[in-house]
Write a protein that holds these residues in place. Structure first.
Motif, PDB file in Angstrom:
ATOM      1  N   GLY A 372      34.539  53.225  20.499  1.00  0.00           N
ATOM      2  CA  GLY A 372      33.838  53.610  21.810  1.00  0.00           C
ATOM      3  C   GLY A 372      32.629  52.809  22.039  1.00  0.00           C
ATOM      4  O   GLY A 372      32.515  52.335  23.223  1.00  0.00           O
ATOM      5  N   TRP A 375      33.902  49.370  23.462  1.00  0.00           N
ATOM      6  CA  TRP A 375      34.384  49.606  24.670  1.00  0.00           C
ATOM      7  C   TRP A 375      33.139  49.491  25.492  1.00  0.00           C
ATOM      8  O   TRP A 375      33.223  48.873  26.711  1.00  0.00           O
ATOM      9  CB  TRP A 375      35.286  50.943  24.970  1.00  0.00           C
ATOM     10  N   LEU A 376      31.968  50.315  25.182  1.00  0.00           N
ATOM     11  CA  LEU A 376      30.958  50.214  26.161  1.00  0.00           C
ATOM     12  C   LEU A 376      30.117  48.928  26.224  1.00  0.00           C
ATOM     13  O   LEU A 376      29.727  48.489  27.244  1.00  0.00           O
ATOM     14  CB  LEU A 376      29.953  51.385  25.469  1.00  0.00           C
ATOM     15  N   GLY A 380      29.815  46.787  29.658  1.00  0.00           N
ATOM     16  CA  GLY A 380      28.476  46.221  30.097  1.00  0.00           C
ATOM     17  C   GLY A 380      28.500  44.885  30.277  1.00  0.00           C
ATOM     18  O   GLY A 380      27.845  44.491  31.347  1.00  0.00           O
TER      19      GLY A 380
END
Length: 387
Positions: A372, A375-376, A380
């Motif tokens: 997670g 992926w963030l 971005g």
């Protein structure tokens, strides 16, 4: 002539609808998720469910306290919260010893520690040595620390020792031996503390005893040399004798005066004069014994008084030093430490480690969290590039 139109009423053929066939659900999972989350979780499932060897845990609880010491009060617990805790260095010293190289050396004298920590048939990642570890003493010490845990509860003052092994009897035996080593350490600490406390007091007592013995020897040598036990007693006896002689002289003079008044030419008068001179000569001799030249009792009495006073002072010092030793012994007993067993080493009847499903869920949650976050970060960065 008009053209006729044919209208088709029915489902539209799939080929004319341009619909794509949806892939299976497992194909919709991103490859990164499979690598970051699925693969570690699969490996954890394989290891913990099929490979990991069960480990048995023997546990014991003990407390290190001084004589008369009670458990911490509520005020003590509150003070611990702000860092003003009572001294617990003795318990921590036992903790450090249990996990130390000295403890491992003592343990190795009774058991084959390497065989206990790495029996045949156990998995390579739990036993000692692991594939990347050697068989040196330092590697054995590091492996030993993986199987031994010591904790401390600051509220109750109780310490907990947990030992893991691949067989129940081995876990209990190691726990018992480590706890016995902690008890021996406490006994050595008591002996050293008592020795340090009593050493100075006993040395002072021996010095006072030596001074008293020296004073007594000097006094004995004086008595042997002068051939007199107590000059003061001898002087008192001489004074008593002189007093008796003076009384006798006074009586003789009184009798002579009476005879001389009654018969001036009496033949008894020369006898009285002779006796009076004899008594006076004896009185003079006794007075010379008491005081006069260097051989009289006066200088001897002075020397004797000095020797007697030195012996008295030495005796008082010995009495005080003996009292100090008794006080030091009482203080040593009051400060003596005890290791009390609250719970004896247990014999486990089922393995407590590893906690398989908890470990698997931990790996899955950690991998999912890492995916997670990654992926963030990727989303971005991609959005920043599009802008």
């Amino acid at each position: 002539m008009t053209d006729q139109k044919l209208n088709y009423i029915g489902p539209i053929p799939r080929m004319l609808a341009f619909e794509r066939e949806r892939p299976a659900w497992w194909r919709r999972i991103p490859l990164a998720a499979l690598l970051v989350v699925g693969l570690p979780t699969l490996l954890a499932l394989i290891y913990y469910l099929l490979i990991a060897s069960p480990r048995y845990v023997s546990e014991t609880q003990f407390i290190v306290r001084a004589a008369g010491q009670s458990t911490p009060s509520s005020l003590g617990v509150a003070l611990q919260g702000v860092g003003i805790a009572p001294t617990q260095t003795d318990a921590f010293a036992v903790h450090e010893y249990i996990t130390s190289r000295d403890s491992l050396t003592q343990l190795s004298r009774r058991y084959e520690v390497a065989e206990i920590l790495g029996p045949q048939g156990t998995d390579a990642f739990s036993r000692y040595p692991r594939p990347w570890e050697g068989r040196s003493r330092e590697a054995l010490y590091k492996g030993f620390q993986r199987f031994v845990t010591v904790g401390y509860d600051s509220t109750t003052g109780i310490s907990t020792l947990r030992v893991e092994a691949f067989r129940p009897r081995d876990a209990q035996a190691l726990t018992e031996s480590l706890l016995s080593g902690g008890e021996q350490l406490v006994n050595r600490m008591n002996e050293r503390s008592a020795a340090d406390t009593l050493a100075q007091a006993r040395q002072s007592r021996e010095e006072a005893r030596a001074r008293l013995s020296s004073a007594q020897q000097q006094l004995t040598a004086f008595r042997n040399r002068e051939q007199i036990i107590d000059p003061a007693t001898a002087a008192a006896q001489s004074l008593s004798l002189i007093g008796g002689l003076l009384a006798e002289v006074a009586s003789l003079r009184a009798d002579r005066a009476q005879v001389s008044s009654e018969a001036p030419n009496s033949p008894q008068l020369p006898v009285f004069d002779s006796r009076i001179r004899a008594y006076e000569n004896q009185i003079a001799a006794e007075r010379e014994k008491i005081a006069g030249d260097a051989g009289s009792l006066a200088p001897k009495l002075s020397i004797y008084d000095d020797l007697a006073l030195a012996r008295e002072f030495a005796g008082r010092e010995l009495t005080q030093a003996t009292a100090a030793v008794l006080s030091a012994e009482q203080e040593a007993r009051r400060q003596k430490l005890y290791l009390d067993r609250v719970v004896s080493p247990s014999l486990p009847d089922e393995p407590a480690e590893p906690r398989r499903w908890i470990a698997i869920l931990t790996v899955f949650a950690s991998s999912l969290l890492a995916y997670g976050i990654g992926w963030l970060i990727y989303a971005g960065v991609r959005e920043h590039r599009q802008d």
